[in-house]
Design a protein around this motif. Structure first.
Motif, PDB file in Angstrom:
ATOM      1  N   GLU A   1     -10.968  -9.002   7.708  1.00 15.31           N
ATOM      2  CA  GLU A   1      -9.713  -8.955   6.577  1.00 15.31           C
ATOM      3  C   GLU A   1      -9.440  -7.592   6.070  1.00 15.31           C
ATOM      4  N   SER A   2     -10.415  -6.651   5.712  1.00 14.74           N
ATOM      5  CA  SER A   2      -9.937  -5.230   5.186  1.00 14.74           C
ATOM      6  C   SER A   2      -9.103  -4.744   6.282  1.00 14.74           C
ATOM      7  N   VAL A   3      -9.442  -4.604   7.636  1.00 16.11           N
ATOM      8  CA  VAL A   3      -8.658  -3.997   8.529  1.00 16.11           C
ATOM      9  C   VAL A   3      -7.300  -4.363   8.726  1.00 16.11           C
ATOM     10  N   LEU A   4      -7.181  -5.896   8.546  1.00 16.15           N
ATOM     11  CA  LEU A   4      -5.855  -6.252   8.394  1.00 16.15           C
ATOM     12  C   LEU A   4      -4.908  -5.985   7.326  1.00 16.15           C
ATOM     13  N   VAL A   5      -5.762  -6.043   6.057  1.00 12.73           N
ATOM     14  CA  VAL A   5      -4.926  -5.703   4.851  1.00 12.73           C
ATOM     15  C   VAL A   5      -4.622  -4.362   4.995  1.00 12.73           C
ATOM     16  N   LEU A   6      -5.434  -3.332   5.272  1.00  9.00           N
ATOM     17  CA  LEU A   6      -5.424  -1.948   5.128  1.00  9.00           C
ATOM     18  C   LEU A   6      -4.213  -1.711   6.188  1.00  9.00           C
ATOM     19  N   GLY A   7      -4.346  -2.232   7.284  1.00 10.95           N
ATOM     20  CA  GLY A   7      -3.162  -1.966   8.449  1.00 10.95           C
ATOM     21  C   GLY A   7      -1.775  -2.316   7.638  1.00 10.95           C
ATOM     22  N   VAL A   8      -1.810  -3.253   7.210  1.00 13.09           N
ATOM     23  CA  VAL A   8      -0.313  -3.761   6.534  1.00 13.09           C
ATOM     24  C   VAL A   8       0.088  -2.794   5.299  1.00 13.09           C
ATOM     25  N   PHE A   9      -1.163  -2.464   4.594  1.00 11.97           N
ATOM     26  CA  PHE A   9      -0.795  -1.517   3.481  1.00 11.97           C
ATOM     27  C   PHE A   9      -0.519  -0.116   3.969  1.00 11.97           C
ATOM     28  N   LEU A  10      -1.071   0.369   4.898  1.00 17.45           N
ATOM     29  CA  LEU A  10      -0.706   1.990   5.346  1.00 17.45           C
ATOM     30  C   LEU A  10       0.491   1.878   5.868  1.00 17.45           C
ATOM     31  N   THR A  11       0.962   0.688   6.676  1.00 21.03           N
ATOM     32  CA  THR A  11       2.235   0.607   7.377  1.00 21.03           C
ATOM     33  C   THR A  11       3.267   0.706   6.346  1.00 21.03           C
ATOM     34  N   LEU A  12       3.188   0.054   5.269  1.00 22.86           N
ATOM     35  CA  LEU A  12       4.135  -0.050   3.896  1.00 22.86           C
ATOM     36  C   LEU A  12       4.172   1.143   3.312  1.00 22.86           C
ATOM     37  N   VAL A  13       2.933   2.006   3.221  1.00 20.68           N
ATOM     38  CA  VAL A  13       2.906   3.434   2.595  1.00 20.68           C
ATOM     39  C   VAL A  13       3.623   4.369   3.401  1.00 20.68           C
ATOM     40  N   VAL A  14       3.272   4.292   4.539  1.00 20.65           N
ATOM     41  CA  VAL A  14       4.025   5.255   5.542  1.00 20.65           C
ATOM     42  C   VAL A  14       5.574   5.050   5.756  1.00 20.65           C
ATOM     43  N   GLY A  15       5.740   3.749   5.871  1.00 14.31           N
ATOM     44  CA  GLY A  15       7.291   3.244   5.728  1.00 14.31           C
ATOM     45  C   GLY A  15       8.150   3.942   4.790  1.00 14.31           C
ATOM     46  N   MET A  16       7.378   3.721   3.362  1.00 15.30           N
ATOM     47  CA  MET A  16       8.007   4.033   2.226  1.00 15.30           C
ATOM     48  C   MET A  16       8.247   5.632   2.122  1.00 15.30           C
ATOM     49  N   LEU A  17       7.373   6.260   2.565  1.00 17.17           N
ATOM     50  CA  LEU A  17       7.408   7.800   2.503  1.00 17.17           C
ATOM     51  C   LEU A  17       8.288   8.072   3.544  1.00 17.17           C
ATOM     52  N   ASP A  18       8.425   7.757   4.794  1.00 13.29           N
ATOM     53  CA  ASP A  18       9.547   7.889   5.669  1.00 13.29           C
ATOM     54  C   ASP A  18      10.689   7.463   5.315  1.00 13.29           C
ATOM     55  N   LEU A  19      10.914   6.515   4.420  1.00 19.97           N
ATOM     56  CA  LEU A  19      12.420   6.204   4.079  1.00 19.97           C
ATOM     57  C   LEU A  19      12.879   7.013   2.845  1.00 19.97           C
TER      58      LEU A  19
END
Length: 150
Positions: free
Chosen positions: A16-34
């Motif tokens: 569960e932690s890996v799934l949540v962290l994967g989504v969270f890190l994707t959102l963070v890196v996507g926000m930084l890129d945008l």
């Protein structure tokens, strides 16, 4: 003593932690890129406003500054030679001038006071997360139209 009614779920927390962290890190890196793309858009907008202001005071009556127009300029890179690229480079905060193209038009066909000047700047931004924002570069464009004052 352990209760026998609760089944053992060894490893489920890690999954569960890996799934949540994967989504969270994707959102963070996507926000930084945008955020970087938005910052570059603001930089291009700032530079186009500065170039348009400079063009508006370099009309047919500009003596000390030297007149610009009514012959169209560009598209030329901001790293090029000439007074227009030199003025644009002054306003490019942190952007590579060789990646920025400039176009200056006088739509009224004149550089007399009251006529208009249109300055357009373009640059490309390559997103880091291509699978999220597309594989090609994003074209960042800013246009400013101002009346000539001198």
């Amino acid at each position: 003593m352990r209760s026998r009614t609760t089944p053992r779920r060894r490893g489920s927390t890690v999954v569960e932690s890996v799934l949540v962290l994967g989504v969270f890190l994707t959102l963070v890196v996507g926000m930084l890129d945008l955020g970087v793309a938005v910052l570059r858009q603001h930089q291009v907008s700032y530079a186009v406003r500065g170039a348009a202001r400079a063009a508006s005071v370099r009309g047919s009556e500009a003596e000390a500054l030297g007149a610009w127009g009514p012959v169209a300029v560009g598209p030329v890179p901001a790293s090029g030679a000439g007074p227009v690229p030199a003025e644009v480079r002054r306003h490019l905060c942190g952007l590579d001038p060789s990646g920025v193209t400039i176009r200056v038009d006088w739509p009224d066909g004149s550089n007399e006071p009251g006529s208009r000047v249109v300055v357009t700047l373009e640059t490309a931004h390559q997103p880091t997360m291509t699978w999220l924002f597309g594989s090609g570069p994003m074209v960042l464009r800013a246009v400013s139209t101002v009346p000539i004052s001198h």
